[in-house]
Design an enzyme around this catalytic site. Sequence first.
Site, PDB file in Angstrom:
ATOM      1  N   GLY C 258       0.791  -1.225   0.000  1.00 46.40           N
ATOM      2  CA  GLY C 258       0.000   0.000   0.000  1.00 46.40           C
ATOM      3  C   GLY C 258       0.820   1.270   0.000  1.00 46.40           C
ATOM      4  O   GLY C 258       2.053   1.249   0.120  1.00 46.40           O
ATOM      5  N   HIS C 259       0.116   2.363  -0.078  1.00 46.83           N
ATOM      6  CA  HIS C 259       0.750   3.676  -0.160  1.00 46.83           C
ATOM      7  C   HIS C 259       1.512   3.993   1.125  1.00 46.83           C
ATOM      8  O   HIS C 259       1.107   3.618   2.213  1.00 46.83           O
ATOM      9  CB  HIS C 259      -0.289   4.750  -0.441  1.00 46.83           C
ATOM     10  CG  HIS C 259      -1.405   4.819   0.556  1.00 46.83           C
ATOM     11  ND1 HIS C 259      -2.461   3.948   0.545  1.00 46.83           N
ATOM     12  CD2 HIS C 259      -1.617   5.646   1.604  1.00 46.83           C
ATOM     13  CE1 HIS C 259      -3.279   4.244   1.529  1.00 46.83           C
ATOM     14  NE2 HIS C 259      -2.804   5.251   2.191  1.00 46.83           N
ATOM     15  N   ASN C 260       2.637   4.643   0.968  1.00 43.04           N
ATOM     16  CA  ASN C 260       3.461   5.147   2.083  1.00 43.04           C
ATOM     17  C   ASN C 260       4.237   4.056   2.807  1.00 43.04           C
ATOM     18  O   ASN C 260       4.940   4.348   3.779  1.00 43.04           O
ATOM     19  CB  ASN C 260       2.616   5.894   3.132  1.00 43.04           C
ATOM     20  CG  ASN C 260       1.868   7.072   2.563  1.00 43.04           C
ATOM     21  OD1 ASN C 260       2.210   7.560   1.488  1.00 43.04           O
ATOM     22  ND2 ASN C 260       0.849   7.517   3.250  1.00 43.04           N
ATOM     23  N   SER C 278       0.977   2.768   4.851  1.00 38.98           N
ATOM     24  CA  SER C 278       1.801   3.356   5.923  1.00 38.98           C
ATOM     25  C   SER C 278       2.386   2.328   6.878  1.00 38.98           C
ATOM     26  O   SER C 278       2.579   2.601   8.059  1.00 38.98           O
ATOM     27  CB  SER C 278       0.983   4.391   6.710  1.00 38.98           C
ATOM     28  OG  SER C 278       0.540   5.410   5.843  1.00 38.98           O
TER      29      SER C 278
END
Lengths: 363, 363, 363
Positions: C258-260, C278
């Site tokens: 996922g993002h981050n 994250s």
Amino acid sequence: MHRLDAIAVAIGARLEGRVDLAIAGAAEPADAGPDDLALAADPRYAAGLARGRARAALLWEGADWRALGLEAALLVARPRYALAALSQRLDPGPALAPGIHPAAVVDPTAAIGADAAIGPFAVIGAGVVLGPGARIGPHVTVGEGARIGAGALLHAGVRIGARVVIGARFIAQPNAVVGGDGFSFVTPEPSRVEEVRATLADRGGGGVAQHWARIHSLGAVRIGDDVELGALSAIDRGTIRDTAVGDGTKIDNLVQIGHNCVIGRDCMVCGHVGISGSVTIGDRVVLGGKVGVGDHVFIGDDVVAGGGTRIRTNVPKGRVILGDPAVKIETQLAINKALRRLPRLMASLARGNKDVSKDDDSG
Amino acid sequence: MHRLDAIAVAIGARLEGRVDLAIAGAAEPADAGPDDLALAADPRYAAGLARGRARAALLWEGADWRALGLEAALLVARPRYALAALSQRLDPGPALAPGIHPAAVVDPTAAIGADAAIGPFAVIGAGVVLGPGARIGPHVTVGEGARIGAGALLHAGVRIGARVVIGARFIAQPNAVVGGDGFSFVTPEPSRVEEVRATLADRGGGGVAQHWARIHSLGAVRIGDDVELGALSAIDRGTIRDTAVGDGTKIDNLVQIGHNCVIGRDCMVCGHVGISGSVTIGDRVVLGGKVGVGDHVFIGDDVVAGGGTRIRTNVPKGRVILGDPAVKIETQLAINKALRRLPRLMASLARGNKDVSKDDDSG
Amino acid sequence: MHRLDAIAVAIGARLEGRVDLAIAGAAEPADAGPDDLALAADPRYAAGLARGRARAALLWEGADWRALGLEAALLVARPRYALAALSQRLDPGPALAPGIHPAAVVDPTAAIGADAAIGPFAVIGAGVVLGPGARIGPHVTVGEGARIGAGALLHAGVRIGARVVIGARFIAQPNAVVGGDGFSFVTPEPSRVEEVRATLADRGGGGVAQHWARIHSLGAVRIGDDVELGALSAIDRGTIRDTAVGDGTKIDNLVQIGHNCVIGRDCMVCGHVGISGSVTIGDRVVLGGKVGVGDHVFIGDDVVAGGGTRIRTNVPKGRVILGDPAVKIETQLAINKALRRLPRLMASLARGNKDVSKDDDSG
């Protein structure tokens, strides 16, 4: 338009009423218009028939079609099975013009069977053999030396790796991948994960650099006849020998089949199933959605695994399993039932037994 | 460069300090340069602001921006919500030149809306209707008769099947697939898996050849407005009626939505969720990562399922669930707590009760 | 043909017997022909050697190759590690002609390294930098401003988003996606799911319209050297900062990152792993198949998570974990053992304790 008498022959149904009626398509009973064949597999659909405007329906054996307001009926003992033949007849299929699209790139050494169709932007490698009537959708790639049998249908964006061999009537949904490299790496010294797997315990360690060296996949993938592969599913090539999938096996979307696996005939592998490397699976095995199979596991013929089952050890033939780790379905259902009562049991015991009442946070 | 006063209006923030400052982009507080707007949603980020070089920041309501060493501040009650508008304004978007790329293949019968952009190697089928401002990335295929609404954005490699209908402002991430065939097969006689499902038990059997006959998907997929579909996610077409996804529903990566499903409005479907065939889901339902939903299940409005939940039976509206099989979240958390104590309980009981001390290997 | 003496040097093996023998390829012992090098990593393969026709084999240290009927042997202490170098030598690699295929679309501002190969229908955006020797397969897209290091190999249909930065020797299997948008949405008022997450309980609510506003991903993805990414896997771009993957990390098929997220060095991420947004993961972490990681979780160096583990909270470095929720592997194995006995315990207690004998259907 399709005449009902022709459909009756095609699907093995008994036709009653107006034999000359023709239909344009099929519909659910309540949605059916006058040119649709309503599909009413059992008496629960009777109310829907009343709401729709169908003049003809595919009905369960014994249905009183006149009382349902129909002019004709196709009667079958197993309507769901009849739907297979019916849907095949009504499916217009993908719009792929015969021949090779001018925007495809086909290596001159590829052998393209009679009546094959190759869509725009397809890439067919050197030495590829495509069987007669194969249909290759747009943006498909077929790697060098791959062989694909007669009547195959590869939808848009399917990737077939080099030297993969596939039988007749293979269907691959969009963006499926056959013949990516296996996920196989090795460290110079035994890695920490090898130790954990050997002991099933944490013996400490860690903190030591360990670089993963790649083991290249020299094998390919070998797929039998009448196999289907879902959208965005992957079958990896073998390390030395080929990964293999037997005749008639159907694979759903987003499935992973690891390197060196040998899958039998007429299996059904549902969505998000993950099969690790070097797994052997017998014939007629059914793996429900999200089943996970550990590497080097053996699964016997006719095993049925319910959705979400995690298969970490061998499963003898014929077993019906569920849970993580997989146990017989009856055992898992008994465990599930006991689990729902467990908090109350703990509370009850806590009142009488101080020993077990404290929360154990060791994990 | 974007002036802060214009941004304040766009995102609904109160601007304090230098209204004439302009920013080039946004950054986390510690990474921010003098031309960046630092994003500091709550007081935990104050230290980061001190390390970075931002002159302006998006701050929580009540922040003392002067004390933080800033020259200007955008203050909002809910910074995360303001980030939506801010990020939209700063996103350069994909580089897709307007008009039809010369290397795209667009059927002459397709209707392309005003200001649409079609990238290289896209394939647009016969009778397709693309709304105004739709952007079709490279390598996208849109099957015959599909309709895609205004302002849609299809990233590279997206596959839209024939006759699929999609509303306005649809966004599909790379290699997503809408309109693959449903996974639907049937045997001439009731299959072993049908028996297992009917009895939830193992009645023996197996060893009998059972070939799977394909049920073709005659339905398509129908998607509302403002839907997003993640990378490598699949929505299968319906058997007879269309698979349907309601307005405003957001779907993450690697998700599978089976044939005939009806998903409501404003749902959130996280990564690796698998929804089997013929599932009905209400509005505003949230399914966490890796949730699995069995076929023909009904899930009411406003249900929230935690990550990994396995939904095997209907769920009434408003319920918050967790676990396999899904139970109320409080129940599952109590079960989890009891499970951590269970080995100690077993050991304790074994000392007092020879009956339960032996390992049961029946499963 | 490859002479054994050259192979011995390349893979660090001791060669005994005929140094002048040459092989055409490698095979499993029972399948090996006279020109194959049989791969027999341990004494279990001795019987296979007898069935096959190999004249030479890669053998475990101490094997009596003459007694096995061979003419030559390569002896190594860790045959599996030697297989890495051997397989690299024997792998013909993908057939990608050097240079830029005339049917590729390469932006004139892209910088293409020496000896790079770009396949048919690849699309290379503005300002892209491709390192020397990079090989870009057919149908690959590389977005504007992306940088890909020396010796990278992107198989067919891989999507690299704009501004993604990737190190040397990256390998991406077919249809993998780097740089799709993060799955990040927000409601104007705190959503029901935010409340559930804050309380881990069901406080009612629901029924209120909540539209999801999109948070655009302004960050990109940053990948180190020697990373591999499996078929149909996705790494999302970050919201503000880049999503990051460290040197030497290997990622299997159908994985979601996922993002981050920040993933460390030399990790191994198996098939169907899902990592929410994250998440921070240390070095040398191993995540088995289908592991799920909740958002904002921290996982320390050298953690090993068995297949199917669900990581909902932080994990300290070095821990070996299993289960849902993740606990130490020994704890989970004890729980599993206790669970198998639980139904019998419940029945036993029910006979003596009416309090806990009733089924609790509250969940």
